[in-house]
Enzyme design. Structure first.
Site, PDB file in Angstrom:
ATOM      1  CG  HIS A  56       6.097  -9.250   8.100  1.00 11.81           C
ATOM      2  ND1 HIS A  56       7.047  -8.433   7.543  1.00 11.81           N
ATOM      3  CD2 HIS A  56       4.972  -8.500   8.221  1.00 11.81           C
ATOM      4  CE1 HIS A  56       6.512  -7.237   7.347  1.00 11.81           C
ATOM      5  NE2 HIS A  56       5.250  -7.251   7.749  1.00 11.81           N
ATOM      6  CB  SER A 113      -0.964   0.007   1.194  1.00 14.13           C
ATOM      7  OG  SER A 113      -0.275  -0.208   2.399  1.00 14.13           O
ATOM      8  CG  HIS A 124      -1.004  -5.212   1.991  1.00 19.40           C
ATOM      9  ND1 HIS A 124      -0.351  -5.135   3.182  1.00 19.40           N
ATOM     10  CD2 HIS A 124      -0.907  -3.977   1.426  1.00 19.40           C
ATOM     11  CE1 HIS A 124       0.130  -3.912   3.350  1.00 19.40           C
ATOM     12  NE2 HIS A 124      -0.207  -3.183   2.294  1.00 19.40           N
ATOM     13  NE  ARG A 171       2.802  -3.806  12.405  1.00 19.50           N
ATOM     14  CZ  ARG A 171       2.563  -3.946  11.111  1.00 19.50           C
ATOM     15  NH1 ARG A 171       2.031  -2.955  10.424  1.00 19.50           N
ATOM     16  NH2 ARG A 171       2.839  -5.068  10.485  1.00 19.50           N
TER      17      ARG A 171
HETATM   18  N1  CMX Z   1       1.176 -20.122   6.508  1.00 18.27           N
HETATM   19  C1  CMX Z   1       1.611 -21.038   5.622  1.00 18.27           C
HETATM   20  N2  CMX Z   1       2.642 -20.886   4.802  1.00 18.27           N
HETATM   21  C2  CMX Z   1       3.315 -19.725   4.909  1.00 18.27           C
HETATM   22  C3  CMX Z   1       2.964 -18.722   5.818  1.00 18.27           C
HETATM   23  C4  CMX Z   1       1.835 -18.951   6.640  1.00 18.27           C
HETATM   24  N3  CMX Z   1       1.380 -18.036   7.494  1.00 18.27           N
HETATM   25  N4  CMX Z   1       3.817 -17.682   5.690  1.00 18.27           N
HETATM   26  C5  CMX Z   1       4.671 -18.035   4.707  1.00 18.27           C
HETATM   27  N5  CMX Z   1       4.363 -19.261   4.229  1.00 18.27           N
HETATM   28  C6  CMX Z   1       4.978 -19.963   3.109  1.00 18.27           C
HETATM   29  C7  CMX Z   1       4.793 -19.122   1.860  1.00 18.27           C
HETATM   30  O1  CMX Z   1       3.490 -19.311   1.295  1.00 18.27           O
HETATM   31  C8  CMX Z   1       5.896 -19.634   0.979  1.00 18.27           C
HETATM   32  O2  CMX Z   1       5.486 -20.865   0.426  1.00 18.27           O
HETATM   33  P1  CMX Z   1       5.887 -21.294  -1.071  1.00 18.27           P
HETATM   34  O3  CMX Z   1       7.386 -21.397  -1.033  1.00 18.27           O
HETATM   35  O4  CMX Z   1       5.175 -22.576  -1.270  1.00 18.27           O
HETATM   36  O5  CMX Z   1       5.419 -20.179  -1.963  1.00 18.27           O
HETATM   37  C9  CMX Z   1       7.004 -19.909   1.987  1.00 18.27           C
HETATM   38  O6  CMX Z   1       6.362 -20.039   3.260  1.00 18.27           O
HETATM   39  C10 CMX Z   1       8.039 -18.795   2.076  1.00 18.27           C
HETATM   40  O7  CMX Z   1       7.365 -17.563   2.309  1.00 18.27           O
HETATM   41  P2  CMX Z   1       8.094 -16.380   3.090  1.00 18.27           P
HETATM   42  O8  CMX Z   1       9.278 -15.959   2.284  1.00 18.27           O
HETATM   43  O9  CMX Z   1       8.317 -16.741   4.500  1.00 18.27           O
HETATM   44  O10 CMX Z   1       6.967 -15.259   3.087  1.00 18.27           O
HETATM   45  P3  CMX Z   1       6.683 -14.185   1.957  1.00 18.27           P
HETATM   46  O11 CMX Z   1       7.586 -13.040   2.188  1.00 18.27           O
HETATM   47  O12 CMX Z   1       6.654 -14.805   0.610  1.00 18.27           O
HETATM   48  O13 CMX Z   1       5.186 -13.775   2.299  1.00 18.27           O
HETATM   49  C11 CMX Z   1       3.381 -13.249   3.705  1.00 18.27           C
HETATM   50  C12 CMX Z   1       4.871 -13.032   3.438  1.00 18.27           C
HETATM   51  C13 CMX Z   1       2.941 -12.307   4.840  1.00 18.27           C
HETATM   52  C14 CMX Z   1       2.562 -12.914   2.451  1.00 18.27           C
HETATM   53  C15 CMX Z   1       3.167 -14.734   4.126  1.00 18.27           C
HETATM   54  O14 CMX Z   1       3.861 -14.983   5.312  1.00 18.27           O
HETATM   55  C16 CMX Z   1       1.704 -15.097   4.268  1.00 18.27           C
HETATM   56  O15 CMX Z   1       1.060 -15.467   3.277  1.00 18.27           O
HETATM   57  N6  CMX Z   1       1.146 -15.024   5.517  1.00 18.27           N
HETATM   58  C17 CMX Z   1      -0.251 -15.271   5.737  1.00 18.27           C
HETATM   59  C18 CMX Z   1      -1.066 -14.065   5.271  1.00 18.27           C
HETATM   60  C19 CMX Z   1      -0.851 -12.861   6.181  1.00 18.27           C
HETATM   61  O16 CMX Z   1      -0.861 -12.974   7.391  1.00 18.27           O
HETATM   62  N7  CMX Z   1      -0.660 -11.682   5.574  1.00 18.27           N
HETATM   63  C20 CMX Z   1      -0.551 -10.411   6.322  1.00 18.27           C
HETATM   64  C21 CMX Z   1       0.794  -9.749   6.227  1.00 18.27           C
HETATM   65  C22 CMX Z   1       0.822  -8.426   6.931  1.00 18.27           C
HETATM   66  C23 CMX Z   1       0.242  -7.350   6.059  1.00 18.27           C
HETATM   67  O17 CMX Z   1       0.836  -7.038   5.016  1.00 18.27           O
HETATM   68  O18 CMX Z   1      -0.799  -6.821   6.381  1.00 18.27           O
END
Ligand code: CMX
Length: 439
Positions: free
Chosen positions: A317, A241, A271, A326
């Protein structure tokens, strides 16, 4: 106006620093970029600058160098509340100093003066189909306000070095109107109420929001609103964002266009939408087990979620590698104010169990909770149970950080963003050449 004065005082020195970097040190290498980063969402590429906040992977966010506990302690508190005035936080983000109570109240008074929404915006919102997502309504309303942009109106007559003044006017006008817009969307969409919102200049930003939302009867919602807006305000410039706002603003689009773009980025499930997903996951657990489950049941449920190909929302994250401060601040608020609430107890148990499950799975780089792991739970407690509204709340808070960055970007004359693309073949050739060099 206080923010104008304070920014103007600092500007010459900041401009000198920027000029030195751009003119004298432009060739100094900052970092190298790997193929993994190019194909991996530009993760960690150090290509943005902001002095308003910084996310330390091992510590979490700092606003103008201050941690969340430091900010909550240092900022002047709202009358009758335990949380700081949101106007004080806006001052801190914009100016870089902790305001006095009078200075924070000056920002609050600026908002009160500007908190009015033209009739056609209400009309437009009322004319939308009932099932429209609240984030769509929110973003549309912001865009509808664009025709009042001071920046757009003055663009042809302004010199570049005063762009920031019009940007500041727009930012104050816009942030002043957001609690009204958000509360109106809430009352209209879920309760069919279409009465115009009225800002009370004797109340602060948080109390106004709580009153307009009509959840003030359960004590503490105004304080939660203040905390929520402060915590969600800024998370440096690379999150989707903030970056959408920065990129759009870099074309000299005004703050309304740019903030609408930021909201559209916030609306994605990876996000801002994650907070609603997270609460839905908690409620699914609660429903399935008829209450707070045992540790073992929760452990199995978390694994089932992963095995079905889903992420566990609220955990992980892109930058952070520890529990999000937070999350911690909101959990402390919940434990102080309603520790016996079932969903709070469940969220606490999830915090015990899910990091272990994610560590065992070994994929997520950060198995710890992010801000979304608890924020919906707090809203639910206060009776704001319409999940799809939660990202609107996030948007009201996020506006504070992204508009502060937008004002400073215009003040320091940041140019239009234009990174370079490669074709897949070019990337493969780079890899082949690098391999040849090694062999
Ligand atoms: N549950 C399951 N798997 C997860 C996970 C979770 N909470 N967090 C990361 N992973 C997985 C990813 O999907 C990724 O899998 P693949 O290799 O199969 O694609 C792997 O772990 C590596 O990911 P990462 O490098 O640790 O995380 P990213 O930087 O790619 O993504 C985020 C970060 C937040 C999108 C991810 O942790 C996620 O999807 N979390 C759940 C959704 C969430 O809580 N989002 C809110 C974020 C805060 C915000 O921006 O508001």
């Amino acid at each position: 106006m206080i923010l104008h004065e304070k920014i103007a005082e600092q500007l010459p020195a900041w401009r000198e620093r920027m000029k030195a970097l751009a003119k004298e040190h432009a060739d100094v290498v900052v970092d190298h970029v790997t193929v993994g980063q190019v194909v991996g969402g530009m993760r960690d590429v150090k290509a943005l600058v902001t002095d308003i906040s910084y996310v330390d992977p091992a510590e979490g966010i700092r606003f103008r160098g201050m941690s969340i506990p430091e900010v909550l302690k240092a900022l002047p508190k709202a009358r009758g509340g335990k949380m700081p005035l949101v106007g004080g936080l806006y001052y801190l983000l914009m100016v870089g100093e902790v305001p006095t109570r009078e200075q924070a109240l000056e920002v609050e008074a600026e908002w009160a003066r500007r908190a009015e929404i033209p009739d056609y915006v209400y009309k437009m919102l009322k004319s939308m189909p009932k099932e429209t997502h609240p984030m769509t309504l929110f973003s549309q309303a912001v865009l509808a306000l664009q025709n009042s942009s001071v920046f757009a109106a003055k663009y042809h007559e302004m010199k570049k070095d005063v762009y920031w003044e019009a940007a500041l006017e727009d930012s104050l006008n816009l942030t002043a109107k957001l609690p009204l817009l958000a509360a109106f969307i809430y009352r209209m969409k879920y309760f069919g109420e279409t009465k115009k919102m009225k800002y009370n200049p004797r109340q602060d930003y948080g109390m106004n929001f709580a009153r307009m939302m009509k959840v003030e009867d359960k004590k503490g919602y105004a304080d939660l609103a203040r905390l929520y807006f402060i915590l969600h305000s800024d998370h440096e410039s690379g999150n989707a964002s903030a970056h959408a706002m920065h990129l759009t603003g870099s074309t000299l689009s005004d703050a309304y266009y740019a903030f609408s773009a930021a909201l559209n980025a916030l609306a994605g499930p990876l996000h801002g939408l994650a907070n609603q997903e997270c609460l839905a996951w908690l409620l699914d657990v609660y429903k399935k087990f008829g209450g707070v489950p045992s540790r073992d049941d929760l452990y199995k449920y978390a694994w089932d979620t992963l095995n079905s190909g889903h992420v566990i929302p609220g955990y992980g994250h892109a930058v952070l590698r520890v529990p999000d401060p937070r999350f911690t601040a909101q959990m402390e608020f919940a434990k102080k104010n309603f520790p016996q609430d079932d969903l709070v107890r469940l969220a606490d148990l999830v915090f015990e169990v899910v990091p272990q499950v994610l560590r065992e799975q070994g994929k997520a780089k950060n198995p710890a909770p992010n801000v979304d792991a608890i924020s919906g739970t707090l809203q639910y407690y206060y009776g704001v149970r319409e999940f799809d509204f939660y990202t609107v709340l996030f948007g009201v808070g996020r506006a504070l950080g992204v508009t502060a960055n937008y004002v400073w970007a215009r003040a320091l004359g940041w140019p239009i963003e234009r990174p370079k693309s490669l074709t897949t073949k070019m990337l493969e050739d780079i890899v082949a050449k690098a391999k040849q060099a090694v062999n």
